[in-house]
Design a protein around this motif. Structure first.
Motif, PDB file in Angstrom:
ATOM      1  N   ALA A  92      38.237  39.877  33.583  1.00 12.53           N
ATOM      2  CA  ALA A  92      38.672  41.048  33.800  1.00 12.53           C
ATOM      3  C   ALA A  92      38.924  41.154  35.324  1.00 12.53           C
ATOM      4  O   ALA A  92      39.668  42.278  35.912  1.00 12.53           O
ATOM      5  CB  ALA A  92      37.816  42.096  33.067  1.00 12.53           C
ATOM      6  N   ALA A  93      37.703  40.911  36.144  1.00 11.41           N
ATOM      7  CA  ALA A  93      37.718  41.235  37.575  1.00 11.41           C
ATOM      8  C   ALA A  93      38.907  40.584  38.244  1.00 11.41           C
ATOM      9  O   ALA A  93      39.347  41.199  39.336  1.00 11.41           O
ATOM     10  CB  ALA A  93      36.351  40.719  38.095  1.00 11.41           C
ATOM     11  N   VAL A  94      39.439  39.517  37.789  1.00 12.48           N
ATOM     12  CA  VAL A  94      40.521  38.977  38.551  1.00 12.48           C
ATOM     13  C   VAL A  94      41.898  39.404  37.948  1.00 12.48           C
ATOM     14  O   VAL A  94      42.941  39.052  38.239  1.00 12.48           O
ATOM     15  CB  VAL A  94      40.364  37.210  38.458  1.00 12.48           C
ATOM     16  N   GLY A  95      41.873  40.242  37.161  1.00 15.45           N
ATOM     17  CA  GLY A  95      43.027  40.851  36.496  1.00 15.45           C
ATOM     18  C   GLY A  95      43.957  40.003  35.473  1.00 15.45           C
ATOM     19  O   GLY A  95      45.078  40.152  35.387  1.00 15.45           O
ATOM     20  N   ARG A  96      42.978  39.135  34.682  1.00 12.07           N
ATOM     21  CA  ARG A  96      43.606  38.211  33.810  1.00 12.07           C
ATOM     22  C   ARG A  96      43.052  38.579  32.341  1.00 12.07           C
ATOM     23  O   ARG A  96      41.786  39.012  32.247  1.00 12.07           O
ATOM     24  CB  ARG A  96      43.398  36.916  33.957  1.00 12.07           C
TER      25      ARG A  96
END
Length: 448
Positions: A92-96
């Motif tokens: 979630a932190a890398v937007g995936r």
């Protein structure tokens, strides 16, 4: 009548060896008053289904069920549910959204986590023989050689799974494995012990972020220029995924993933540092200052998660180091589209949606995410806070161990809060679904 008596007398005078041998219950001849040797029937060796008289029954605590329980205690399986959330929060932190790389990261994390558990008990076998003789190794239920072998096999399996996600993920997993072994074999009993454990948990989250961001990188680069494809002129604009000779391309997603996931990794590492500091006194107890300090840190972490979320919603930023990639919170399981995250989003008139409707939808989605984040943060504080307060008021070994167990279980709502803060409420809900399982299994197998 007399001839019958004479016949019986004559039969009684015959030698014993000439008499007809009676038969036993199993149909075999009985000689000399004892049953003859019966053929093996493959069940008990005595011609029947009853256990052989000379075969000892299994001793208590040596059955298959006890062996399984011994290994579950060694691995502390109730603490396993705190592991998958690291990879989901990293994704979630890398937007995936979670994908193949995330699954490989979860598998690698589980293997390395259990390797550390087995190695921990192997390294502490002499200390546990005095303080915790009921543990599997001191009690003799698992041999030290078996525990050490399991640690080695699980470490190799974890690295193999990480290698399937790509070289960047393997590099992070190698650092994680080295940290785990260094902690269990040496750093645990030094002042650097809590920092080493915090680094291990932070690396675990970074492993999920790196594996998620880079697992599909080679497939996304696309084919190189063929015979019928003209190369762009010098100085022209070339897409990164369409440049086959750009050797730095596979490494940029990894660097961007590490940078984007670093704040969440530091938050999780800070919590782990506190739990490890408290666990250093769980056998003897007697520390009041440490639980109080960790309680203050836990409260500060909960507040920081909420404050950073408000600042991020006020103005989003792109993922550092990856041009064109969405910023933190732009993806993940259950993430909202940009039109749902913004209060007012300019869209073409062909959508058929009025701006007021988009504004209402965006406000509702943002409010829902904020409510979930507040709930997850509250669950984190509720799980970790009271046991720490009790341990500070009465620093006895049982209450200290309960504080450690609460800190381990509190990692799950913290991971859910971090994933939701990054814009993936679905990932947060998936992580929180592990809480009832962890709580139920903790009643049977202690996480400490």
């Amino acid at each position: 009548m007399r001839w019958r008596l004479r016949l019986l007398s004559a039969l009684g005078a015959l030698p014993a060896g000439l008499r007809a041998a009676p038969t036993g219950l199993n149909g075999h001849a009985v000689r000399g008053g004892a049953p003859a040797a019966a053929p093996e029937d493959g069940l008990s060796g005595t011609g029947g289904t009853a256990p052989a008289p000379d075969r000892r029954p299994p001793s208590p605590g040596r059955g298959r069920g006890d062996t399984v329980r011994a290994w579950t205690e060694l691995f502390r399986v109730s603490a396993l549910f705190s592991v998958p959330g690291d990879a989901l929060a990293g994704a979630a932190a890398v937007g995936r959204g979670p994908g193949r790389g995330t699954a490989l990261a979860i598998g690698a994390s589980l293997c390395l986590y259990e390797a550390g558990m087995a190695l921990n008990d192997w390294a502490d076998r002499e200390e546990d023989a005095v303080d915790r003789p009921h543990r599997p190794i001191p009690s003799g239920r698992i041999s030290p050689q078996a525990a050490l072998g399991a640690a080695g096999l699980l470490t190799a399996a974890g690295l193999a799974l990480a290698a399937r996600a790509g070289r960047p993920a393997l590099a992070v997993a190698t650092g994680l494995a080295a940290t785990v072994w260094a902690y269990d074999l040496h750093l645990k009993h030094t002042k650097a012990g809590p920092a080493a454990m915090a680094a291990a948990r932070s690396l675990d989250l970074l492993l999920g972020a790196t594996a998620t961001a880079t697992a599909g990188a080679p497939a996304e680069r696309g084919p190189g220029p063929g015979a019928g494809t003209a190369r762009p002129a010098r100085g022209g604009i070339v897409r990164l995924t369409a440049t086959p000779d750009n050797v730095a391309a596979p490494h940029r997603p990894a660097i961007g993933a590490l940078a984007a996931a670093l704040p969440a990794a530091l938050a999780l590492g800070a919590h782990t540092y506190g739990v490890t500091a408290v666990s250093r006194h769980e056998a003897q107890g007697g520390s009041t200052a440490v639980p109080l300090a960790v309680l203050a840190t836990t409260t500060a972490l909960g507040a920081a998660v909420l404050v950073v979320d408000r600042e991020r919603r006020a103005g989003g930023t792109a993922m550092p180091g990856v041009p064109g990639q969405p910023g933190p919170g732009a993806g993940g399981l259950g993430a909202f589209s940009p039109a749902h995250r913004q209060a007012v989003v300019p869209v073409p008139d062909t959508t058929g949606l009025a701006p007021a409707h988009l504004a209402t939808t965006g406000l509702t989605a943002s409010t829902l995410t904020s409510l979930l984040l507040t709930a997850f943060t509250g669950a984190y504080l509720r799980t970790a806070g009271p046991p720490l307060l009790h341990a500070a008021l009465n620093p006895s070994p049982p209450l200290t161990q309960r504080a450690v167990g609460g800190g381990i279980r509190a990692m799950i709502p913290l991971q859910a809060a971090l994933a939701t803060r990054a814009g993936a409420p679905g990932s947060g809900l998936a992580v929180m679904a592990l809480v009832p399982l962890a709580r139920a299994l903790a009643r049977k197998v202690s996480p400490t």
